[in-house]
Design a protein around this motif. Structure first.
Motif, PDB file in Angstrom:
ATOM      1  N   UNK A 315       0.817  -1.220   0.000  1.00 55.70           N
ATOM      2  CA  UNK A 315       0.000   0.000   0.000  1.00 55.70           C
ATOM      3  C   UNK A 315       0.851   1.270   0.000  1.00 55.70           C
ATOM      4  N   UNK A 316       2.147   1.145   0.266  1.00 56.13           N
ATOM      5  CA  UNK A 316       3.006   2.314   0.267  1.00 56.13           C
ATOM      6  C   UNK A 316       3.605   2.674   1.610  1.00 56.13           C
ATOM      7  N   UNK A 317       3.314   1.907   2.652  1.00 56.08           N
ATOM      8  CA  UNK A 317       3.943   2.151   3.950  1.00 56.08           C
ATOM      9  C   UNK A 317       5.427   1.823   3.838  1.00 56.08           C
ATOM     10  N   UNK A 318       6.279   2.709   4.344  1.00 58.84           N
ATOM     11  CA  UNK A 318       7.717   2.475   4.302  1.00 58.84           C
ATOM     12  C   UNK A 318       8.299   2.126   5.673  1.00 58.84           C
ATOM     13  N   UNK A 319       7.578   2.455   6.751  1.00 59.12           N
ATOM     14  CA  UNK A 319       7.947   2.006   8.091  1.00 59.12           C
ATOM     15  C   UNK A 319       6.689   1.563   8.820  1.00 59.12           C
ATOM     16  N   UNK A 320       6.621   0.281   9.164  1.00 58.13           N
ATOM     17  CA  UNK A 320       5.505  -0.245   9.942  1.00 58.13           C
ATOM     18  C   UNK A 320       5.943  -0.281  11.400  1.00 58.13           C
ATOM     19  N   UNK A 321       5.348   0.568  12.216  1.00 47.25           N
ATOM     20  CA  UNK A 321       5.721   0.659  13.627  1.00 47.25           C
ATOM     21  C   UNK A 321       4.675  -0.053  14.476  1.00 47.25           C
ATOM     22  N   UNK A 322       5.108  -1.120  15.116  1.00 47.42           N
ATOM     23  CA  UNK A 322       4.200  -1.965  15.872  1.00 47.42           C
ATOM     24  C   UNK A 322       3.848  -1.332  17.211  1.00 47.42           C
ATOM     25  N   UNK A 323       2.563  -1.233  17.483  1.00 46.44           N
ATOM     26  CA  UNK A 323       2.043  -0.814  18.787  1.00 46.44           C
ATOM     27  C   UNK A 323       1.488  -2.072  19.443  1.00 46.44           C
ATOM     28  N   UNK A 324       2.203  -2.605  20.414  1.00 45.61           N
ATOM     29  CA  UNK A 324       1.910  -3.932  20.945  1.00 45.61           C
ATOM     30  C   UNK A 324       0.756  -3.901  21.953  1.00 45.61           C
ATOM     31  N   UNK A 325      -0.146  -4.853  21.800  1.00 47.42           N
ATOM     32  CA  UNK A 325      -1.245  -5.026  22.750  1.00 47.42           C
ATOM     33  C   UNK A 325      -1.081  -6.400  23.397  1.00 47.42           C
ATOM     34  N   UNK A 326      -0.332  -6.396  24.495  1.00 44.60           N
ATOM     35  CA  UNK A 326       0.067  -7.615  25.185  1.00 44.60           C
ATOM     36  C   UNK A 326      -0.072  -7.401  26.687  1.00 44.60           C
ATOM     37  N   UNK A 327      -0.273  -8.471  27.456  1.00 50.23           N
ATOM     38  CA  UNK A 327      -0.543  -8.300  28.885  1.00 50.23           C
ATOM     39  C   UNK A 327       0.675  -8.072  29.756  1.00 50.23           C
ATOM     40  N   UNK A 328       1.884  -8.429  29.284  1.00 51.71           N
ATOM     41  CA  UNK A 328       3.061  -8.305  30.134  1.00 51.71           C
ATOM     42  C   UNK A 328       4.309  -8.242  29.266  1.00 51.71           C
ATOM     43  N   UNK A 329       5.453  -8.004  29.919  1.00 54.43           N
ATOM     44  CA  UNK A 329       6.708  -7.855  29.183  1.00 54.43           C
ATOM     45  C   UNK A 329       7.109  -9.117  28.422  1.00 54.43           C
ATOM     46  N   UNK A 330       7.054 -10.312  29.027  1.00 52.77           N
ATOM     47  CA  UNK A 330       7.446 -11.505  28.256  1.00 52.77           C
ATOM     48  C   UNK A 330       6.630 -11.686  26.974  1.00 52.77           C
ATOM     49  N   UNK A 331       5.320 -11.462  27.047  1.00 50.83           N
ATOM     50  CA  UNK A 331       4.508 -11.611  25.835  1.00 50.83           C
ATOM     51  C   UNK A 331       4.792 -10.494  24.839  1.00 50.83           C
ATOM     52  N   UNK A 332       5.181  -9.311  25.318  1.00 52.62           N
ATOM     53  CA  UNK A 332       5.563  -8.228  24.416  1.00 52.62           C
ATOM     54  C   UNK A 332       6.833  -8.590  23.655  1.00 52.62           C
ATOM     55  N   UNK A 333       7.815  -9.136  24.369  1.00 54.81           N
ATOM     56  CA  UNK A 333       9.058  -9.551  23.721  1.00 54.81           C
ATOM     57  C   UNK A 333       8.779 -10.659  22.708  1.00 54.81           C
ATOM     58  N   UNK A 334       7.921 -11.600  23.091  1.00 52.77           N
ATOM     59  CA  UNK A 334       7.575 -12.689  22.174  1.00 52.77           C
ATOM     60  C   UNK A 334       6.891 -12.153  20.922  1.00 52.77           C
ATOM     61  N   UNK A 335       6.025 -11.148  21.090  1.00 51.49           N
ATOM     62  CA  UNK A 335       5.333 -10.564  19.940  1.00 51.49           C
ATOM     63  C   UNK A 335       6.308  -9.825  19.032  1.00 51.49           C
ATOM     64  N   UNK A 336       7.273  -9.114  19.618  1.00 52.15           N
ATOM     65  CA  UNK A 336       8.308  -8.469  18.804  1.00 52.15           C
ATOM     66  C   UNK A 336       9.034  -9.490  17.944  1.00 52.15           C
ATOM     67  N   UNK A 337       9.356 -10.648  18.533  1.00 50.39           N
ATOM     68  CA  UNK A 337      10.067 -11.689  17.794  1.00 50.39           C
ATOM     69  C   UNK A 337       9.184 -12.314  16.718  1.00 50.39           C
ATOM     70  N   UNK A 338       7.919 -12.562  17.060  1.00 46.84           N
ATOM     71  CA  UNK A 338       6.988 -13.112  16.074  1.00 46.84           C
ATOM     72  C   UNK A 338       6.832 -12.168  14.895  1.00 46.84           C
ATOM     73  N   UNK A 339       6.717 -10.886  15.190  1.00 47.73           N
ATOM     74  CA  UNK A 339       6.562  -9.900  14.126  1.00 47.73           C
ATOM     75  C   UNK A 339       7.808  -9.864  13.241  1.00 47.73           C
TER      76      UNK A 339
END
Length: 349
Positions: A315-339
């Motif tokens: 669509x033309x996005x050049x930087x996709x900046x993830x805004x994480x919706x996770x319950x805690x830090x470990x799941x946030x880190x896991x989501x960063x890695x999954x992404x």
């Protein structure tokens, strides 16, 4: 397209240590930039300074530094300082905020946001170039003509005079302004299926400045919730969407409500707003259409996330900046890695 991380601002359920840990993990994973926000709580400058001193490669960006909160010269000083001690890793994102915050928190009238923004960016660029700051505008006059002030220039030499400047924009006229006077657009609730309209406005502004769309950074802040249950992922994002569509502003003036209307949800947006402003926030969240979340977020298992990343890139996005919706830090880190894994699989880098 590159990956970024949007931290937002400090809340009752987040800590500076969590934000630092996420920024450091994003740095390790090769994300291009980490953004911090401000409203009427934590400021973006302090958080970014702290993160810049404890990371090595990732850029640090304000999304945003509020225009009514600082004079243009103060913003230029801050940008030059952070860029200097980060080794040229700062990105300056600006925004006018909204009338409630501008007038209620900062005591600055909200009128003529386009004209004020244009003059503000002019002065910031002038100061960063180490020119003597002399300006006669409708909204800013430097030096003041009836006192002892004199034209000054930045008293040290930062590593760059051309620090990238971004503008948070939601309406067509503001998008044109972003294209004309800045280096990038900070987008919220970006729907890839409507990209042609967004980018036409940006391109009109670029053309007015004699520039092409190529090289302009389209930064979409995208809510991300991963998991096999897509509906449950959407539910994690609903309160956020309801806050913006329903509660960020008044019934008369809410820029995010207008985004939902332009996306084709006038009745649904009105219902969310009425519920939110009458104290029924949970009902407002439940009233946010699933389709609205799906069109503006990355939700579901890794395979769907990968397809969504491809959709944003196309669509033309050049930087996709993830805004994480996770319950805690470990799941946030896991989501960063999954992404990051989904991004590699999508092959859009």
């Amino acid at each position: 397209m590159k990956l970024g991380l949007s931290l937002g601002y400090q809340t009752a359920w987040s800590t500076p240590a969590d934000h630092l840990a996420l920024a450091q993990e994003a740095d390790r994973l090769g994300y291009s930039v980490v953004w911090a926000a401000e409203a009427y709580g934590s400021d973006s400058v302090s958080i970014l300074s702290w993160i810049a001193g404890q990371t090595s490669r990732i850029d640090v960006g304000s999304a945003v530094m509020q225009i009514p909160a600082r004079t243009p010269a103060a913003t230029a000083m801050t940008a030059a300082t952070i860029d200097t001690f980060s080794g040229g890793r700062f990105r300056l994102g600006l925004g006018v905020s909204g009338p409630q915050v501008s007038e209620g928190w900062h005591g600055v009238r909200f009128g003529a946001p386009l004209g004020r923004t244009r003059e503000y960016v002019d002065i910031v660029r002038m100061a960063l170039s180490r020119s003597r700051v002399e300006y006669r505008g409708e909204h800013y006059t430097l030096p003041l003509p009836d006192g002892p002030g004199k034209a000054l220039k930045l008293s040290f030499r930062p590593p760059r005079a051309d620090i990238p400047i971004y503008l948070a924009a939601v309406g067509p006229k503001n998008l044109e302004l972003a294209g004309e006077i800045t280096d990038g657009w900070l987008a919220i609730f970006y729907a890839p299926d409507l990209a042609d309209g967004y980018l036409a406005s940006v391109a009109a502004g670029r053309a007015r400045a004699g520039r092409e769309l190529a090289g302009f950074d389209v930064v979409a802040s995208v809510p991300v919730a991963t998991g096999d249950d897509e509906a449950a992922c959407a539910d994690r994002i609903r309160p956020h969407a309801a806050l913006y569509v329903g509660g960020m502003g008044s019934r008369k003036q809410n820029f995010y409500h207008q985004i939902a209307v332009r996306m084709g949800y006038p009745a649904e947006a009105a219902e969310v707003q009425e519920l939110y402003l009458t104290g029924r926030q949970r009902d407002a969240a439940a009233a946010v259409p699933h389709d609205f979340i799906d069109r503006t977020s990355l939700i579901g298992p890794k395979s769907k996330i990968k397809d969504g990343i491809q959709r944003y890139a196309e669509s033309g996005v050049t930087t996709l900046s993830a805004h994480l919706f996770t319950p805690d830090l470990p799941s946030s880190v896991a989501t960063l890695r999954t992404l990051a894994e989904a991004y590699e699989a999508a092959g859009v880098g």
